[in-house]
Design an enzyme around this catalytic site. Sequence first.
Site, PDB file in Angstrom:
ATOM      1  CD  GLU A  57      -2.801   1.253   2.379  1.00  0.00           C
ATOM      2  OE1 GLU A  57      -2.795   0.355   3.235  1.00  0.00           O
ATOM      3  OE2 GLU A  57      -3.533   2.255   2.418  1.00  0.00           O
TER       4      GLU A  57
ATOM      5  NE  ARG B 152       3.985  -7.886  10.564  1.00  0.00           N
ATOM      6  CZ  ARG B 152       3.384  -7.178   9.624  1.00  0.00           C
ATOM      7  NH1 ARG B 152       2.364  -7.684   8.966  1.00  0.00           N
ATOM      8  NH2 ARG B 152       3.780  -5.968   9.334  1.00  0.00           N
TER       9      ARG B 152
ATOM     10  CE  LYS C 101       3.104   0.059   4.882  1.00  0.00           C
ATOM     11  NZ  LYS C 101       2.537  -0.072   3.543  1.00  0.00           N
TER      12      LYS C 101
HETATM   13  P1  ATP Z   1       2.950  -2.446   8.100  1.00  0.00           P
HETATM   14  O1  ATP Z   1       2.203  -3.399   8.980  1.00  0.00           O
HETATM   15  O2  ATP Z   1       4.402  -2.355   8.382  1.00  0.00           O
HETATM   16  O3  ATP Z   1       2.332  -1.110   8.002  1.00  0.00           O
HETATM   17  P2  ATP Z   1       1.663  -3.531   5.844  1.00  0.00           P
HETATM   18  O4  ATP Z   1       1.474  -4.985   5.943  1.00  0.00           O
HETATM   19  O5  ATP Z   1       0.499  -2.664   6.107  1.00  0.00           O
HETATM   20  O6  ATP Z   1       2.923  -3.107   6.678  1.00  0.00           O
HETATM   21  P3  ATP Z   1       1.732  -3.456   3.018  1.00  0.00           P
HETATM   22  O7  ATP Z   1       2.130  -2.334   2.180  1.00  0.00           O
HETATM   23  O8  ATP Z   1       0.323  -3.853   3.028  1.00  0.00           O
HETATM   24  O9  ATP Z   1       2.248  -3.118   4.456  1.00  0.00           O
HETATM   25  O10 ATP Z   1       2.648  -4.717   2.749  1.00  0.00           O
HETATM   26  C1  ATP Z   1       2.931  -5.226   1.479  1.00  0.00           C
HETATM   27  C2  ATP Z   1       3.313  -6.656   1.619  1.00  0.00           C
HETATM   28  O11 ATP Z   1       4.434  -6.794   2.488  1.00  0.00           O
HETATM   29  C3  ATP Z   1       2.198  -7.469   2.235  1.00  0.00           C
HETATM   30  O12 ATP Z   1       2.046  -8.655   1.483  1.00  0.00           O
HETATM   31  C4  ATP Z   1       2.660  -7.752   3.624  1.00  0.00           C
HETATM   32  O13 ATP Z   1       2.165  -8.961   4.076  1.00  0.00           O
HETATM   33  C5  ATP Z   1       4.178  -7.748   3.479  1.00  0.00           C
HETATM   34  N1  ATP Z   1       4.804  -7.369   4.733  1.00  0.00           N
HETATM   35  C6  ATP Z   1       4.591  -6.248   5.449  1.00  0.00           C
HETATM   36  N2  ATP Z   1       5.291  -6.267   6.594  1.00  0.00           N
HETATM   37  C7  ATP Z   1       5.992  -7.431   6.606  1.00  0.00           C
HETATM   38  C8  ATP Z   1       6.909  -8.038   7.515  1.00  0.00           C
HETATM   39  N3  ATP Z   1       7.243  -7.455   8.655  1.00  0.00           N
HETATM   40  N4  ATP Z   1       7.412  -9.245   7.187  1.00  0.00           N
HETATM   41  C9  ATP Z   1       7.077  -9.841   6.038  1.00  0.00           C
HETATM   42  N5  ATP Z   1       6.233  -9.324   5.138  1.00  0.00           N
HETATM   43  C10 ATP Z   1       5.690  -8.130   5.406  1.00  0.00           C
HETATM   44 MG    MG Z   2      -1.213  -3.741   4.814  1.00  0.00          MG
END
Ligand code: ATP
Ligand code: MG
Length: 585
Positions: A41, A290, A300
């Site tokens: 995102e 994760r 984020k």
């Molecule tokens: P955050 O929780 O840090 O805000 P998010 O999951 O909202 O991150 P996205 O932009 O939706 O961020 O993530 C894009 C992809 O990266 C998704 O498929 C998510 O599952 C993966 N991702 C995000 N954080 C991690 C992590 N700590 N380890 C592994 N994969 C991750």
């Molecule tokens: Mg997300």
Amino acid sequence: MPANADKIDSRGPSHFIRHMVDQDLAAGKHGGRVQTRFPPEPNGFLHIGHAKSICLNFGLAQSYLDAGYQGACNLRFDDTNPEKESQEYIDAIREDIRWLGFSWQGDVRYTSAYFQYLCDFAVELIRLGKAYVCSLTPEQAREYRGTLTEPGRDSPSRDRSIDDSLDLFARMRAGEFADGSYSLRAKIDMASPNINMRDPVIYRIRRIDHHQTGEAWKVYPMYDYAHCISDALEHVTHSLCTLEFEDHRPLYDWILQALPDESLNSACIALGNKTPDTDYVLPQQTEFARLNINYTVMSKRKLKELVELGLVSGWDDPRMPTLSGLRRRGFTPHSIRNFCDMIGMSRSESIVDVGMLEHSIREDLDTHAPRAMCVLRPLKVTLTNYPADKNEILQLPRHPKKDIGHRELPFGNELFIDRSDFEEVPPPGFKRLTTGSEVRLRGAYVIRCDEVVKDDAGEVVELRCSYDDQTLGQNPVGRKVKGVVHWVPAAAAVPAEVRIYDRLFLNENPDDKASGDFKNCLNPDSLQVLTGCLAEPSLASAAAEESFQFEREGYFCVDRVDSAPGKLVVNRTVSLRDSWAKISG
Ligand code: ATP
Ligand code: MG
């Protein structure tokens, strides 16, 4: 040796997801296709956690491509929340992925590019009696939803006629209603033990502009609805996501099964993502743990807070766990990809030691980074017996093991060593310089300190030493000089600002609720700026992002933002000491 090194074969690390894909291919499930996607995102910069997902999605597709299958990975911006997203983040994410060394299939994709399909499918669901427009406000809907232990209650709108819902949804789209006054919900089961299945909202009214679609839309799809359909429209085979989406998988499957395959198939063909003659197979979601790292926050939202409150200099502050921060700190793409291989892939949450990340960059830089000398706290040394008009050029290897040439160091009667390499009253075991003792200048001569010059305040400001012209590069027979110190020639040294970084957080788990707000455990000494440092002349031509091992001081890189011709700014990437290798080795 890295924890999983034995499991990394030429196709990359072996793990349960690879096994699953192998089985699918063996069963002929996707006609030899391995289509993945990375769906960030655009509401912040990518962090090291995302790198795990990037390496998995892009790496997996690439390795199957290399093995002769049709492997490809899409980059899709999951942009369904316009108020939190921006073009700045889109640009940064693209750059970070390229920097990591991956490339996506075709053009960048956007969920917003599918808004019309998503809307048409929503209308289709209403027509099929599988979705309805609900008049509950968000607060009321929460109340009706029930809890983990109590079932929810049906919305009074649940039995609204299909025609009414069609009409209301059209008017929602036309912008007739205020935000939150209506929503479109999937008609599933308010008594489901899985809260995600209790008639989830799939469209909400948001009368705001979108960074990609401008003012075209007044309603925006919810993540759960948009994500599975976007995967289907891109003919994704394996939709890999983190464990928190496990409970959403039944909804992912429900939505795709609720829509006629024929509708998805023809949209997929229309978008050019599939040919008419191949079978249509629905994507399958699979979850993995994760990445969490100690002494780090990985959300984020929290990283954004640090940026917005000015607690760090920006998303690319070298203390941030963002990819742009790590890059600026001096991490190489190779070291990050290697780290992602080392940590492995599992289905249970764990916390990785930050020492492992540091180990990974140390190992890479030890192998590749040229050696150089930089004096962080300069102390002047005058060689009283070296002719003032003499100037030699010494040749020092750029690397102790790799043949990457030599660097030239002028040697004259004035030079600088580090203040900490001299002690008037040496502690026991001190091997460096003290009055009357000898030390070797790295790659040059042995010198002896004869006299200490102090200023009015009693500070040592200069050492007057003599050099032994029989000692260039080696000790004469029968004489042992144990200490070796680094130095720079006074005349040709390059002034530098050196930034020493330490961990951003003092607590192993900054997210730990017991420590209160995560910002309470910020390390006040995470940045130390040393001005007036002096680097050897070869640094004058160093390019932005070039890495060096400054002998005895650690690994450093030229700051890509603040360094400029005539203004050398270097960041310490990591110290020389590797505690993780010792523990694991
Ligand atoms: P955050 O929780 O840090 O805000 P998010 O999951 O909202 O991150 P996205 O932009 O939706 O961020 O993530 C894009 C992809 O990266 C998704 O498929 C998510 O599952 C993966 N991702 C995000 N954080 C991690 C992590 N700590 N380890 C592994 N994969 C991750
Ligand atoms: Mg997300």
